[in-house]
Design a protein around this motif. Structure first.
Motif, PDB file in Angstrom:
ATOM      1  N   ARG A   1       0.861  -1.186   0.000  1.00  0.00           N
ATOM      2  CA  ARG A   1       0.000   0.000   0.000  1.00  0.00           C
ATOM      3  C   ARG A   1       0.889   1.225   0.000  1.00  0.00           C
ATOM      4  N   GLY A   2       0.983   1.874  -1.118  1.00  0.00           N
ATOM      5  CA  GLY A   2       1.776   3.094  -1.180  1.00  0.00           C
ATOM      6  C   GLY A   2       0.889   4.290  -0.930  1.00  0.00           C
ATOM      7  N   THR A   3       1.512   5.444  -0.821  1.00  0.00           N
ATOM      8  CA  THR A   3       0.746   6.667  -0.632  1.00  0.00           C
ATOM      9  C   THR A   3       0.670   7.422  -1.951  1.00  0.00           C
ATOM     10  N   ALA A   4      -0.367   8.166  -2.105  1.00  0.00           N
ATOM     11  CA  ALA A   4      -0.575   9.027  -3.290  1.00  0.00           C
ATOM     12  C   ALA A   4      -0.348   8.269  -4.592  1.00  0.00           C
ATOM     13  N   ASN A   5       0.544   8.789  -5.436  1.00  0.00           N
ATOM     14  CA  ASN A   5       0.727   8.214  -6.767  1.00  0.00           C
ATOM     15  C   ASN A   5       1.981   7.366  -6.909  1.00  0.00           C
ATOM     16  N   ASN A   6       2.627   7.012  -5.823  1.00  0.00           N
ATOM     17  CA  ASN A   6       3.857   6.237  -5.964  1.00  0.00           C
ATOM     18  C   ASN A   6       3.558   4.802  -6.400  1.00  0.00           C
ATOM     19  N   SER A   7       4.568   4.113  -6.870  1.00  0.00           N
ATOM     20  CA  SER A   7       4.426   2.709  -7.262  1.00  0.00           C
ATOM     21  C   SER A   7       5.283   1.862  -6.324  1.00  0.00           C
ATOM     22  N   ALA A   8       4.857   1.767  -5.088  1.00  0.00           N
ATOM     23  CA  ALA A   8       5.589   1.051  -4.045  1.00  0.00           C
ATOM     24  C   ALA A   8       5.715  -0.432  -4.382  1.00  0.00           C
ATOM     25  N   SER A   9       6.753  -1.079  -3.837  1.00  0.00           N
ATOM     26  CA  SER A   9       6.914  -2.518  -4.042  1.00  0.00           C
ATOM     27  C   SER A   9       7.543  -3.159  -2.821  1.00  0.00           C
ATOM     28  N   ALA A  10       7.363  -4.483  -2.731  1.00  0.00           N
ATOM     29  CA  ALA A  10       7.964  -5.266  -1.656  1.00  0.00           C
ATOM     30  C   ALA A  10       8.214  -6.672  -2.178  1.00  0.00           C
ATOM     31  N   GLU A  11       9.153  -7.354  -1.555  1.00  0.00           N
ATOM     32  CA  GLU A  11       9.474  -8.737  -1.906  1.00  0.00           C
ATOM     33  C   GLU A  11       9.020  -9.635  -0.757  1.00  0.00           C
ATOM     34  N   PHE A  12       8.265 -10.686  -1.087  1.00  0.00           N
ATOM     35  CA  PHE A  12       7.731 -11.619  -0.100  1.00  0.00           C
ATOM     36  C   PHE A  12       8.304 -13.009  -0.346  1.00  0.00           C
ATOM     37  N   GLY A  13       8.589 -13.734   0.722  1.00  0.00           N
ATOM     38  CA  GLY A  13       9.095 -15.102   0.586  1.00  0.00           C
ATOM     39  C   GLY A  13       8.933 -15.876   1.875  1.00  0.00           C
ATOM     40  N   ASN A  14       9.233 -17.168   1.809  1.00  0.00           N
ATOM     41  CA  ASN A  14       9.219 -18.047   2.984  1.00  0.00           C
ATOM     42  C   ASN A  14       7.933 -17.941   3.790  1.00  0.00           C
ATOM     43  N   ALA A  15       6.798 -17.873   3.122  1.00  0.00           N
ATOM     44  CA  ALA A  15       5.522 -17.767   3.835  1.00  0.00           C
ATOM     45  C   ALA A  15       5.182 -19.101   4.510  1.00  0.00           C
ATOM     46  N   ALA A  16       4.399 -19.022   5.567  1.00  0.00           N
ATOM     47  CA  ALA A  16       3.948 -20.211   6.294  1.00  0.00           C
ATOM     48  C   ALA A  16       2.582 -19.923   6.891  1.00  0.00           C
ATOM     49  N   CYS A  17       1.750 -20.951   6.963  1.00  0.00           N
ATOM     50  CA  CYS A  17       0.424 -20.824   7.540  1.00  0.00           C
ATOM     51  C   CYS A  17       0.146 -22.080   8.340  1.00  0.00           C
ATOM     52  N   ALA A  18      -0.429 -21.924   9.533  1.00  0.00           N
ATOM     53  CA  ALA A  18      -0.700 -23.077  10.392  1.00  0.00           C
ATOM     54  C   ALA A  18      -1.909 -22.799  11.286  1.00  0.00           C
ATOM     55  N   VAL A  19      -2.567 -23.882  11.691  1.00  0.00           N
ATOM     56  CA  VAL A  19      -3.658 -23.781  12.659  1.00  0.00           C
ATOM     57  C   VAL A  19      -3.021 -23.652  14.036  1.00  0.00           C
ATOM     58  N   GLY A  20      -3.421 -22.635  14.784  1.00  0.00           N
ATOM     59  CA  GLY A  20      -2.883 -22.390  16.120  1.00  0.00           C
ATOM     60  C   GLY A  20      -2.299 -20.998  16.211  1.00  0.00           C
ATOM     61  N   SER A  21      -1.930 -20.622  17.412  1.00  0.00           N
ATOM     62  CA  SER A  21      -1.321 -19.325  17.673  1.00  0.00           C
ATOM     63  C   SER A  21       0.146 -19.542  17.993  1.00  0.00           C
ATOM     64  N   PHE A  22       1.023 -18.921  17.219  1.00  0.00           N
ATOM     65  CA  PHE A  22       2.455 -19.115  17.388  1.00  0.00           C
ATOM     66  C   PHE A  22       3.143 -17.761  17.429  1.00  0.00           C
ATOM     67  N   ALA A  23       4.067 -17.599  18.373  1.00  0.00           N
ATOM     68  CA  ALA A  23       4.824 -16.359  18.486  1.00  0.00           C
ATOM     69  C   ALA A  23       5.794 -16.222  17.312  1.00  0.00           C
ATOM     70  N   ALA A  24       6.240 -17.345  16.776  1.00  0.00           N
ATOM     71  CA  ALA A  24       7.105 -17.372  15.601  1.00  0.00           C
ATOM     72  C   ALA A  24       6.675 -18.565  14.767  1.00  0.00           C
ATOM     73  N   LEU A  25       6.610 -18.380  13.479  1.00  0.00           N
ATOM     74  CA  LEU A  25       6.190 -19.458  12.580  1.00  0.00           C
ATOM     75  C   LEU A  25       7.197 -19.541  11.450  1.00  0.00           C
ATOM     76  N   PRO A  26       8.095 -20.539  11.492  1.00  0.00           N
ATOM     77  CA  PRO A  26       9.122 -20.629  10.460  1.00  0.00           C
ATOM     78  C   PRO A  26       8.559 -21.122   9.132  1.00  0.00           C
ATOM     79  N   TYR A  27       9.302 -20.853   8.069  1.00  0.00           N
ATOM     80  CA  TYR A  27       8.972 -21.405   6.760  1.00  0.00           C
ATOM     81  C   TYR A  27       9.194 -22.910   6.825  1.00  0.00           C
ATOM     82  N   ILE A  28       8.192 -23.673   6.391  1.00  0.00           N
ATOM     83  CA  ILE A  28       8.262 -25.142   6.426  1.00  0.00           C
ATOM     84  C   ILE A  28       8.062 -25.652   4.998  1.00  0.00           C
ATOM     85  N   PRO A  29       9.164 -26.019   4.313  1.00  0.00           N
ATOM     86  CA  PRO A  29       9.006 -26.515   2.941  1.00  0.00           C
ATOM     87  C   PRO A  29       8.104 -27.737   2.920  1.00  0.00           C
ATOM     88  N   ARG A  30       7.269 -27.844   1.870  1.00  0.00           N
ATOM     89  CA  ARG A  30       6.373 -28.992   1.758  1.00  0.00           C
ATOM     90  C   ARG A  30       6.586 -29.691   0.451  1.00  0.00           C
TER      91      ARG A  30
END
Length: 186
Positions: free
Chosen positions: A157-186
């Motif tokens: 989400r950039g402001t005004a007319n800029n073309s903001a960008s970001a790089e995403f990687g190593n995502a992880a999703c799990a059932v439960g509440s975790f203070a840290a959730l590492p990337y788990i290759p599947r």
């Protein structure tokens, strides 16, 4: 309260952005699939980024760029599939706590986030602090009793007319509440 010390059981598919069967980039102004199980919205340009050596553990990351223009938000979304024994039924996820995490690199503060959407409400992580450093963003949400879907999202989400960008990687999703959730290759 945090979940017990048992390791998280990953849910979701292609959280490492490793599988790309429909090309490695998209700049169209339509909602289209990009990395397998990930869809981009109309305001996003996306590109696969090979990771030869960096802080990311996966083979690829995804760069998400917000198209220039006021009130635009770039988003990639992954509708998390249901466990097979529930035959595409949200009952498994309803009223459960879900944790989603991703490594993010962004040059400008407050432009990159991740979120969980249950068909009714969306819960966001804290914003990336900027500076081009790698940060692990994490969001936890208890889905509504009558949740209609489970979607994890990466936002720019950039402001005004800029073309903001970001790089995403190593995502992880799990059932439960975790203070840290590492990337788990599947």
């Amino acid at each position: 309260a945090l979940a017990s010390a048992s390791p998280p059981q990953p849910i979701g598919f292609n959280m490492g952005f490793d599988i790309w069967q429909r090309g490695t980039s998209s700049t169209t102004s339509t909602v289209v699939p990009v990395a397998d199980m990930w869809w981009k919205n109309v305001d996003a340009n996306v590109e696969q980024v090979p990771v030869p050596s960096s802080s990311f553990n996966s083979t690829y990351t995804i760069t998400v760029q917000k198209k220039a223009g006021a009130n635009k938000e770039a988003c990639i979304r992954n509708p998390v599939p249901f466990p097979a024994k529930y035959h595409s039924n949200m009952r498994f996820y309803r009223n459960r706590t879900i944790t989603f995490a991703a490594d993010v690199i962004c040059s400008t503060a407050t432009e990159a986030y991740i979120s969980i959407f249950d068909g009714a409400t969306r819960t966001y992580s804290r914003a990336h602090t900027g500076g081009g450093t790698l940060e692990r963003l994490l969001v936890t949400k208890t889905l509504a009793l009558f949740a209609s879907e489970l979607i994890v999202e990466c936002w720019v989400r950039g402001t005004a007319n800029n073309s903001a960008s970001a790089e995403f990687g190593n995502a992880a999703c799990a059932v439960g509440s975790f203070a840290a959730l590492p990337y788990i290759p599947r």
